[in-house]
Design a protein around this motif. Structure first.
Motif, PDB file in Angstrom:
ATOM      1  N   MET A 119       0.850  -1.171   0.000  1.00  9.19           N
ATOM      2  CA  MET A 119       0.000   0.000   0.000  1.00  9.19           C
ATOM      3  C   MET A 119       0.897   1.235   0.000  1.00  9.19           C
ATOM      4  N   LYS A 120       0.553   2.183  -0.802  1.00 14.59           N
ATOM      5  CA  LYS A 120       1.336   3.396  -0.958  1.00 14.59           C
ATOM      6  C   LYS A 120       0.790   4.488  -0.014  1.00 14.59           C
ATOM      7  N   ALA A 121       1.699   5.233   0.581  1.00 18.93           N
ATOM      8  CA  ALA A 121       1.302   6.327   1.478  1.00 18.93           C
ATOM      9  C   ALA A 121       0.651   7.455   0.673  1.00 18.93           C
ATOM     10  N   PRO A 122      -0.292   8.169   1.285  1.00 21.55           N
ATOM     11  CA  PRO A 122      -0.905   9.295   0.570  1.00 21.55           C
ATOM     12  C   PRO A 122       0.123  10.398   0.331  1.00 21.55           C
ATOM     13  N   PRO A 123      -0.138  11.253  -0.641  1.00 16.71           N
ATOM     14  CA  PRO A 123       0.816  12.345  -0.908  1.00 16.71           C
ATOM     15  C   PRO A 123       0.871  13.315   0.280  1.00 16.71           C
ATOM     16  N   GLN A 124       2.010  13.922   0.441  1.00 14.51           N
ATOM     17  CA  GLN A 124       2.190  14.885   1.520  1.00 14.51           C
ATOM     18  C   GLN A 124       1.351  16.129   1.237  1.00 14.51           C
ATOM     19  N   PRO A 125       0.607  16.585   2.245  1.00 15.33           N
ATOM     20  CA  PRO A 125      -0.205  17.799   2.041  1.00 15.33           C
ATOM     21  C   PRO A 125       0.672  19.012   1.751  1.00 15.33           C
ATOM     22  N   ALA A 126       0.092  19.987   1.104  1.00 20.82           N
ATOM     23  CA  ALA A 126       0.779  21.249   0.839  1.00 20.82           C
ATOM     24  C   ALA A 126       0.634  22.123   2.085  1.00 20.82           C
ATOM     25  N   PHE A 127       1.528  21.917   3.028  1.00 15.74           N
ATOM     26  CA  PHE A 127       1.399  22.569   4.326  1.00 15.74           C
ATOM     27  C   PHE A 127       1.411  24.085   4.239  1.00 15.74           C
ATOM     28  N   ALA A 128       2.208  24.650   3.363  1.00 16.72           N
ATOM     29  CA  ALA A 128       2.268  26.115   3.232  1.00 16.72           C
ATOM     30  C   ALA A 128       0.922  26.667   2.770  1.00 16.72           C
ATOM     31  N   ALA A 129       0.300  25.987   1.813  1.00 13.59           N
ATOM     32  CA  ALA A 129      -1.007  26.437   1.316  1.00 13.59           C
ATOM     33  C   ALA A 129      -2.074  26.279   2.403  1.00 13.59           C
ATOM     34  N   LEU A 130      -2.003  25.183   3.154  1.00  8.41           N
ATOM     35  CA  LEU A 130      -2.959  24.971   4.249  1.00  8.41           C
ATOM     36  C   LEU A 130      -2.811  26.054   5.321  1.00  8.41           C
ATOM     37  N   GLU A 131      -1.579  26.371   5.644  1.00 12.09           N
ATOM     38  CA  GLU A 131      -1.331  27.399   6.655  1.00 12.09           C
ATOM     39  C   GLU A 131      -1.844  28.760   6.194  1.00 12.09           C
ATOM     40  N   ALA A 132      -1.629  29.087   4.933  1.00 10.05           N
ATOM     41  CA  ALA A 132      -2.115  30.370   4.405  1.00 10.05           C
ATOM     42  C   ALA A 132      -3.646  30.419   4.413  1.00 10.05           C
ATOM     43  N   ALA A 133      -4.291  29.320   4.036  1.00 10.10           N
ATOM     44  CA  ALA A 133      -5.758  29.271   4.007  1.00 10.10           C
ATOM     45  C   ALA A 133      -6.334  29.279   5.423  1.00 10.10           C
ATOM     46  N   ALA A 134      -5.586  28.732   6.369  1.00 11.67           N
ATOM     47  CA  ALA A 134      -6.082  28.633   7.739  1.00 11.67           C
ATOM     48  C   ALA A 134      -6.345  30.001   8.350  1.00 11.67           C
ATOM     49  N   ALA A 135      -5.541  30.975   7.996  1.00  8.46           N
ATOM     50  CA  ALA A 135      -5.737  32.316   8.545  1.00  8.46           C
ATOM     51  C   ALA A 135      -7.092  32.884   8.118  1.00  8.46           C
ATOM     52  N   GLU A 136      -7.491  32.643   6.886  1.00  6.60           N
ATOM     53  CA  GLU A 136      -8.768  33.164   6.387  1.00  6.60           C
ATOM     54  C   GLU A 136      -9.955  32.443   7.024  1.00  6.60           C
ATOM     55  N   SER A 137      -9.799  31.139   7.267  1.00  8.07           N
ATOM     56  CA  SER A 137     -10.924  30.363   7.804  1.00  8.07           C
ATOM     57  C   SER A 137     -10.951  30.329   9.335  1.00  8.07           C
ATOM     58  N   GLU A 138      -9.968  30.940   9.966  1.00 11.42           N
ATOM     59  CA  GLU A 138      -9.883  30.895  11.432  1.00 11.42           C
ATOM     60  C   GLU A 138     -11.134  31.423  12.141  1.00 11.42           C
ATOM     61  N   PRO A 139     -11.716  32.559  11.725  1.00  4.01           N
ATOM     62  CA  PRO A 139     -12.912  33.045  12.442  1.00  4.01           C
ATOM     63  C   PRO A 139     -14.059  32.028  12.450  1.00  4.01           C
ATOM     64  N   GLN A 140     -14.231  31.310  11.353  1.00  3.34           N
ATOM     65  CA  GLN A 140     -15.295  30.299  11.299  1.00  3.34           C
ATOM     66  C   GLN A 140     -14.995  29.158  12.263  1.00  3.34           C
ATOM     67  N   ARG A 141     -13.755  28.687  12.277  1.00  6.50           N
ATOM     68  CA  ARG A 141     -13.380  27.592  13.182  1.00  6.50           C
ATOM     69  C   ARG A 141     -13.517  28.024  14.638  1.00  6.50           C
ATOM     70  N   VAL A 142     -13.069  29.228  14.949  1.00  7.38           N
ATOM     71  CA  VAL A 142     -13.163  29.727  16.327  1.00  7.38           C
ATOM     72  C   VAL A 142     -14.623  29.826  16.758  1.00  7.38           C
ATOM     73  N   ALA A 143     -15.487  30.321  15.884  1.00  2.00           N
ATOM     74  CA  ALA A 143     -16.910  30.451  16.219  1.00  2.00           C
ATOM     75  C   ALA A 143     -17.542  29.084  16.468  1.00  2.00           C
ATOM     76  N   VAL A 144     -17.291  28.137  15.559  1.00  2.00           N
ATOM     77  CA  VAL A 144     -17.887  26.804  15.704  1.00  2.00           C
ATOM     78  C   VAL A 144     -17.347  26.108  16.942  1.00  2.00           C
ATOM     79  N   LEU A 145     -16.043  26.129  17.115  1.00  2.00           N
ATOM     80  CA  LEU A 145     -15.451  25.437  18.253  1.00  2.00           C
ATOM     81  C   LEU A 145     -15.793  26.119  19.577  1.00  2.00           C
ATOM     82  N   SER A 146     -16.031  27.413  19.563  1.00  2.00           N
ATOM     83  CA  SER A 146     -16.500  28.093  20.778  1.00  2.00           C
ATOM     84  C   SER A 146     -17.897  27.622  21.153  1.00  2.00           C
ATOM     85  N   MET A 147     -18.750  27.460  20.159  1.00  2.00           N
ATOM     86  CA  MET A 147     -20.100  26.954  20.450  1.00  2.00           C
ATOM     87  C   MET A 147     -20.047  25.524  20.984  1.00  2.00           C
TER      88      MET A 147
END
Length: 142
Positions: free
Chosen positions: A1-29
């Motif tokens: 079985m072959k391992a999945p490809p490595q995620p694009a961590f830099a792109a994920l980190e950049a996108a995370a900043a934009e989606s942070e308010p949504q995650r904070v709101a949901v996880l706060s609830m």
């Protein structure tokens, strides 16, 4: 079985900043739900005390000996059916039924795994449970 490809961590980190308010709101609830749950469930201790006709410390011992919300609700239900009559019994049973339904919602958010989009948004939950089969264990999507 072959391992999945490595995620694009830099792109994920950049996108995370934009989606942070949504995650904070949901996880706060979710955090508020879980935080308040203990207080709400704790309100059953005085009811248990009354139904057992005992002191508060003894009711707390019995309450905390029961390891799950379901077992606590079952005990209170049985005692209510035995010790109460009329509208007070009916109202308490209705409350217990409602609390049981809410427990399912609490469990969904408290125990589920979160599905996160490629840009960091929380898009849903999923849970996995195991069921015993005669032919071994089977993973069932819940």
């Amino acid at each position: 079985m072959k391992a999945p490809p490595q995620p694009a961590f830099a792109a994920l980190e950049a996108a995370a900043a934009e989606s942070e308010p949504q995650r904070v709101a949901v996880l706060s609830m979710v955090g508020n739900l879980l935080f308040n749950w203990g207080n709400n469930e704790g309100l059953f201790v005085p009811i248990l005390q009354y139904l057992l006709r005992t002191d508060l410390a003894s009711a707390q011992i019995v309450f905390h000996t029961m390891s799950t919300t379901q077992t606590r609700l079952d005990l209170i239900r049985r005692l209510a059916l035995y010790n109460l009559k009329g509208p007070i019994q009916k109202n308490l049973i209705r409350l217990l039924d409602h609390f049981k339904q809410l427990t399912q919602t609490r469990n969904e958010f408290g125990h589920a795994m979160w599905d996160v989009s490629h840009d960091g948004y929380l898009v849903g939950t999923y849970s996995v449970r195991f069921t015993a089969q005669f032919d071994g264990s089977k993973i069932v999507d819940a």
